[in-house]
Design a protein around this motif. Structure first.
Motif, PDB file in Angstrom:
ATOM      1  N   LEU A  11      42.845  44.295  49.559  1.00 40.05           N
ATOM      2  CA  LEU A  11      42.736  45.568  48.860  1.00 40.05           C
ATOM      3  C   LEU A  11      42.001  45.466  47.529  1.00 40.05           C
ATOM      4  O   LEU A  11      41.147  46.311  47.244  1.00 40.05           O
ATOM      5  CB  LEU A  11      44.118  46.203  48.661  1.00 40.05           C
ATOM      6  N   PRO A  12      42.236  44.446  46.680  1.00 41.29           N
ATOM      7  CA  PRO A  12      41.490  44.385  45.413  1.00 41.29           C
ATOM      8  C   PRO A  12      39.973  44.331  45.596  1.00 41.29           C
ATOM      9  O   PRO A  12      39.231  44.816  44.749  1.00 41.29           O
ATOM     10  CB  PRO A  12      42.007  43.093  44.764  1.00 41.29           C
ATOM     11  N   LEU A  13      39.502  43.782  46.704  1.00 39.87           N
ATOM     12  CA  LEU A  13      38.068  43.742  47.008  1.00 39.87           C
ATOM     13  C   LEU A  13      37.624  45.023  47.712  1.00 39.87           C
ATOM     14  O   LEU A  13      36.594  45.595  47.377  1.00 39.87           O
ATOM     15  CB  LEU A  13      37.756  42.522  47.877  1.00 39.87           C
ATOM     16  N   GLU A  14      38.416  45.477  48.651  1.00 38.15           N
ATOM     17  CA  GLU A  14      37.999  46.608  49.475  1.00 38.15           C
ATOM     18  C   GLU A  14      37.997  47.944  48.737  1.00 38.15           C
ATOM     19  O   GLU A  14      37.286  48.852  49.150  1.00 38.15           O
ATOM     20  CB  GLU A  14      38.863  46.678  50.739  1.00 38.15           C
ATOM     21  N   VAL A  15      38.743  48.070  47.645  1.00 34.30           N
ATOM     22  CA  VAL A  15      38.671  49.332  46.900  1.00 34.30           C
ATOM     23  C   VAL A  15      37.276  49.530  46.315  1.00 34.30           C
ATOM     24  O   VAL A  15      36.860  50.658  46.088  1.00 34.30           O
ATOM     25  CB  VAL A  15      39.734  49.458  45.773  1.00 34.30           C
ATOM     26  N   GLU A  48      39.992  37.702  38.066  1.00 36.87           N
ATOM     27  CA  GLU A  48      41.057  38.062  37.135  1.00 36.87           C
ATOM     28  C   GLU A  48      41.270  36.862  36.228  1.00 36.87           C
ATOM     29  O   GLU A  48      41.445  35.734  36.715  1.00 36.87           O
ATOM     30  CB  GLU A  48      42.334  38.395  37.910  1.00 36.87           C
ATOM     31  N   ASN A  49      41.199  37.087  34.932  1.00 39.99           N
ATOM     32  CA  ASN A  49      41.327  35.995  33.943  1.00 39.99           C
ATOM     33  C   ASN A  49      40.325  34.873  34.193  1.00 39.99           C
ATOM     34  O   ASN A  49      40.667  33.694  34.176  1.00 39.99           O
ATOM     35  CB  ASN A  49      42.751  35.439  33.932  1.00 39.99           C
ATOM     36  N   GLN A  50      39.078  35.257  34.498  1.00 35.39           N
ATOM     37  CA  GLN A  50      37.970  34.322  34.724  1.00 35.39           C
ATOM     38  C   GLN A  50      38.183  33.392  35.916  1.00 35.39           C
ATOM     39  O   GLN A  50      37.555  32.338  36.015  1.00 35.39           O
ATOM     40  CB  GLN A  50      37.702  33.482  33.457  1.00 35.39           C
ATOM     41  N   VAL A  82      30.100  40.267  40.704  1.00 38.51           N
ATOM     42  CA  VAL A  82      31.383  39.882  40.114  1.00 38.51           C
ATOM     43  C   VAL A  82      32.106  41.161  39.706  1.00 38.51           C
ATOM     44  O   VAL A  82      31.610  41.924  38.893  1.00 38.51           O
ATOM     45  CB  VAL A  82      31.196  38.957  38.891  1.00 38.51           C
ATOM     46  N   ILE A  83      33.271  41.379  40.277  1.00 37.69           N
ATOM     47  CA  ILE A  83      34.060  42.578  40.007  1.00 37.69           C
ATOM     48  C   ILE A  83      35.330  42.166  39.286  1.00 37.69           C
ATOM     49  O   ILE A  83      36.067  41.302  39.767  1.00 37.69           O
ATOM     50  CB  ILE A  83      34.439  43.298  41.312  1.00 37.69           C
ATOM     51  N   GLU A  84      35.584  42.785  38.152  1.00 39.64           N
ATOM     52  CA  GLU A  84      36.844  42.554  37.434  1.00 39.64           C
ATOM     53  C   GLU A  84      37.936  43.330  38.162  1.00 39.64           C
ATOM     54  O   GLU A  84      37.771  44.511  38.480  1.00 39.64           O
ATOM     55  CB  GLU A  84      36.721  43.016  35.982  1.00 39.64           C
ATOM     56  N   ARG A  85      39.033  42.676  38.436  1.00 43.85           N
ATOM     57  CA  ARG A  85      40.133  43.324  39.149  1.00 43.85           C
ATOM     58  C   ARG A  85      40.590  44.569  38.402  1.00 43.85           C
ATOM     59  O   ARG A  85      40.712  44.578  37.186  1.00 43.85           O
ATOM     60  CB  ARG A  85      41.300  42.361  39.315  1.00 43.85           C
ATOM     61  N   ASP A  86      40.870  45.624  39.149  1.00 46.02           N
ATOM     62  CA  ASP A  86      41.319  46.887  38.577  1.00 46.02           C
ATOM     63  C   ASP A  86      42.626  47.315  39.255  1.00 46.02           C
ATOM     64  O   ASP A  86      42.606  48.029  40.262  1.00 46.02           O
ATOM     65  CB  ASP A  86      40.241  47.955  38.764  1.00 46.02           C
ATOM     66  N   PRO A  87      43.776  46.875  38.705  1.00 44.97           N
ATOM     67  CA  PRO A  87      45.068  47.226  39.316  1.00 44.97           C
ATOM     68  C   PRO A  87      45.299  48.734  39.423  1.00 44.97           C
ATOM     69  O   PRO A  87      45.940  49.192  40.371  1.00 44.97           O
ATOM     70  CB  PRO A  87      46.099  46.584  38.386  1.00 44.97           C
TER      71      PRO A  87
END
Length: 171
Positions: A11-15, A48-50, A82-87
């Motif tokens: 899910l964190p990638l697929e969003v 997330e956090n590099q 590079v995608i920064e995680r977005d909770p």
């Protein structure tokens, strides 16, 4: 009671793969043309956090995997998204997916475990007769998640059934 767990490991990638909703500001696309960006066709990672949290198939084929640092991932691939995680985006998508499942059950739980892995849990015991059994419900939900949007390949998911919420989630 009978609980169906829908585990969403990517899910964190697929969003971010909802191509019609991609926002170039959310992405670090060093030396890439973002006008026609397709994260499913390029090496893409969520960090997330590099540290690499998730990598798509193209990134894994270049040797990039979970736990690597962002700088190591960039060294392995010149063309890397590079995608920064977005909770918040993940939770919003989880709620949207949950809303699409109310036809199967009024009892739905959006669940994220300690490792922030996402699942949806549905109490389906009272819906078995309406949908002609467990297998029919599983097939319909599986098909719904594979064909979630005309713009994407759907959502990667795994299904598990048990008599308690916790055991369904663990399975």
């Amino acid at each position: 009671m009978l609980w169906l767990c829908i585990y969403l490991p990517l899910l964190p990638l697929e969003v971010f793969e909802l191509s019609s909703q991609n926002d170039a500001a959310d992405l670090d696309t060093t030396s890439l043309d973002t006008t026609s960006l397709d994260t499913t066709a390029l090496a893409t990672i969520v960090v997330e956090n590099q540290k690499v949290l998730l990598a798509n198939t193209h990134a894994k084929n270049k040797g990039i995997d979970t736990g690597l640092t962002t700088s190591t991932a960039r060294a392995l691939s010149q063309e890397l998204i590079v995608i920064e995680r977005d909770p918040n985006k993940e939770q919003q998508q989880l709620r949207t997916l949950a809303e699409s499942l109310y036809c199967y059950s009024p009892d739905i739980i959006c669940y994220s475990n300690l490792r922030e892995q996402h699942s949806l849990l549905l109490e389906i015991g009272r819906s078995l007769t309406l949908f002609n059994g467990v297998e029919a419900i599983q097939q319909q939900i599986h098909h719904q998640f594979l064909n979630y949007s005309t713009h994407t390949k759907g959502f990667t998911h795994r299904l598990a059934i048990s008599h308690t919420v916790k055991s369904a989630e663990l399975l």
